[in-house]
Design a protein around this motif. Sequence first.
Motif, short mmCIF file in Angstrom:
data_model
loop_
_atom_site.label_atom_id
_atom_site.label_comp_id
_atom_site.label_asym_id
_atom_site.label_seq_id
_atom_site.Cartn_x
_atom_site.Cartn_y
_atom_site.Cartn_z
N LYS A 163 -41.65 -69.77 19.38
CA LYS A 163 -42.82 -69.06 18.87
C LYS A 163 -44.08 -69.42 19.67
O LYS A 163 -44.93 -68.56 19.93
CB LYS A 163 -43.03 -69.37 17.39
N ALA A 164 -44.19 -70.67 20.05
CA ALA A 164 -45.35 -71.10 20.84
C ALA A 164 -45.35 -70.43 22.20
O ALA A 164 -46.39 -69.97 22.69
CB ALA A 164 -45.33 -72.62 20.99
N HIS A 165 -44.18 -70.35 22.84
CA HIS A 165 -44.08 -69.67 24.14
C HIS A 165 -44.39 -68.17 23.98
O HIS A 165 -45.04 -67.57 24.85
CB HIS A 165 -42.69 -69.86 24.73
N LYS A 166 -43.91 -67.58 22.90
CA LYS A 166 -44.15 -66.16 22.66
C LYS A 166 -45.64 -65.90 22.45
O LYS A 166 -46.19 -64.91 22.95
CB LYS A 166 -43.36 -65.70 21.44
N PHE A 167 -46.32 -66.79 21.73
CA PHE A 167 -47.77 -66.67 21.52
C PHE A 167 -48.50 -66.70 22.86
O PHE A 167 -49.39 -65.88 23.12
CB PHE A 167 -48.26 -67.80 20.63
N ALA A 168 -48.12 -67.63 23.71
CA ALA A 168 -48.75 -67.74 25.03
C ALA A 168 -48.52 -66.47 25.85
O ALA A 168 -49.46 -65.94 26.46
CB ALA A 168 -48.21 -68.96 25.77
N ALA A 169 -47.30 -65.97 25.85
CA ALA A 169 -46.98 -64.77 26.63
C ALA A 169 -47.72 -63.55 26.11
O ALA A 169 -48.26 -62.76 26.89
CB ALA A 169 -45.47 -64.53 26.61
N ASN A 170 -47.76 -63.39 24.79
CA ASN A 170 -48.41 -62.22 24.20
C ASN A 170 -49.92 -62.21 24.41
O ASN A 170 -50.56 -61.16 24.34
CB ASN A 170 -48.12 -62.16 22.70
N ASN A 171 -50.49 -63.37 24.68
CA ASN A 171 -51.93 -63.47 24.85
C ASN A 171 -52.36 -63.77 26.28
O ASN A 171 -53.51 -64.13 26.53
CB ASN A 171 -52.49 -64.54 23.90
N GLY A 172 -51.43 -63.58 27.21
CA GLY A 172 -51.75 -63.73 28.62
C GLY A 172 -52.14 -65.14 29.01
O GLY A 172 -52.95 -65.33 29.92
N LEU A 173 -51.58 -66.13 28.36
CA LEU A 173 -51.90 -67.53 28.64
C LEU A 173 -50.84 -68.12 29.57
O LEU A 173 -49.65 -68.05 29.28
CB LEU A 173 -51.97 -68.34 27.33
N SER A 174 -51.28 -68.69 30.66
CA SER A 174 -50.37 -69.22 31.66
C SER A 174 -49.76 -70.53 31.19
O SER A 174 -50.48 -71.50 30.89
CB SER A 174 -51.10 -69.42 32.98
N THR A 175 -48.45 -70.59 31.16
CA THR A 175 -47.78 -71.83 30.80
C THR A 175 -47.77 -72.83 31.95
O THR A 175 -47.29 -73.95 31.80
CB THR A 175 -46.33 -71.55 30.36
N GLN A 176 -48.32 -72.43 33.10
CA GLN A 176 -48.45 -73.36 34.22
C GLN A 176 -49.56 -74.38 33.95
O GLN A 176 -49.52 -75.51 34.43
CB GLN A 176 -48.76 -72.59 35.51
N THR A 177 -50.58 -73.92 33.20
CA THR A 177 -51.71 -74.80 32.90
C THR A 177 -51.81 -75.17 31.42
O THR A 177 -52.52 -76.11 31.06
CB THR A 177 -53.03 -74.12 33.32
N LEU A 178 -51.08 -74.44 30.57
CA LEU A 178 -51.15 -74.65 29.12
C LEU A 178 -49.98 -75.50 28.65
O LEU A 178 -48.83 -75.20 28.96
CB LEU A 178 -51.15 -73.30 28.40
N LYS A 179 -50.26 -76.53 27.89
CA LYS A 179 -49.19 -77.33 27.29
C LYS A 179 -48.61 -76.58 26.09
O LYS A 179 -49.36 -76.07 25.25
CB LYS A 179 -49.74 -78.69 26.84
#
Length: 216
Positions: free
Chosen positions: A43-59
């Motif tokens: 769910k956390a990864h899905k939230f990041a993806a849906n909101n255009g948040l880069s998991t390269q810089t976001l924990k």
Amino acid sequence: MSENPKIRFGILGCADIARKVARAINLAPNSTLYAIASRSIHKAHKFAANNGLSTQTLKIYGSYDQLLDDPCVDAVYMPLPTSRHLHWALLAAHNKKHLLLEKPTALDMGELDQILHACQSNGVQFMTGSMWLHHPRTANLKDFISDSKLFGRINYIHSSSTRPGTKEFLENNIRVKPDLDALGALGDLGWYCIEAILWAKDYQLPTIVTALPDVT
């Protein structure tokens, strides 16, 4: 607080309101969204993806404890159900995280007092997610209604807040689940009505309060 000039925020929970706050954090010149936590890593990864948040810089964390244990997180935004505020707010304060707590802040004054005491004793800032109270438009409105020559004296206030009571809402919305949010729609939506009334009268308590059922 770290020496980094930007406050590094972590968000506990992936509620809908967190989408707007995540964007606001990154738009602010003195803050950055550093981490997201959910009880489900998916769910956390899905939230990041849906909101255009880069998991390269976001924990991305699959538990709230992991985010609170991260020493790089300076402040926590907490849009959890009200019934879970006390537990996680106390842990955030004990971990020296400044706290932005979504409203309603607690189920009762006793819980709120515990949260405030924990923040004070641990030297961290406490704020509620009451955005409209801090908006420049609100200050201008207060100047207007406080001028008796422009507006007159306020003796009676009628306030209402509504939303569609769809089948989906009545079956699945957190506001109708007392085990998650015991204050229900009154605490979440009716809060705006109550707060606006108190704000307009400089927080002078009313002498008579009448609540009517929906008769429309």
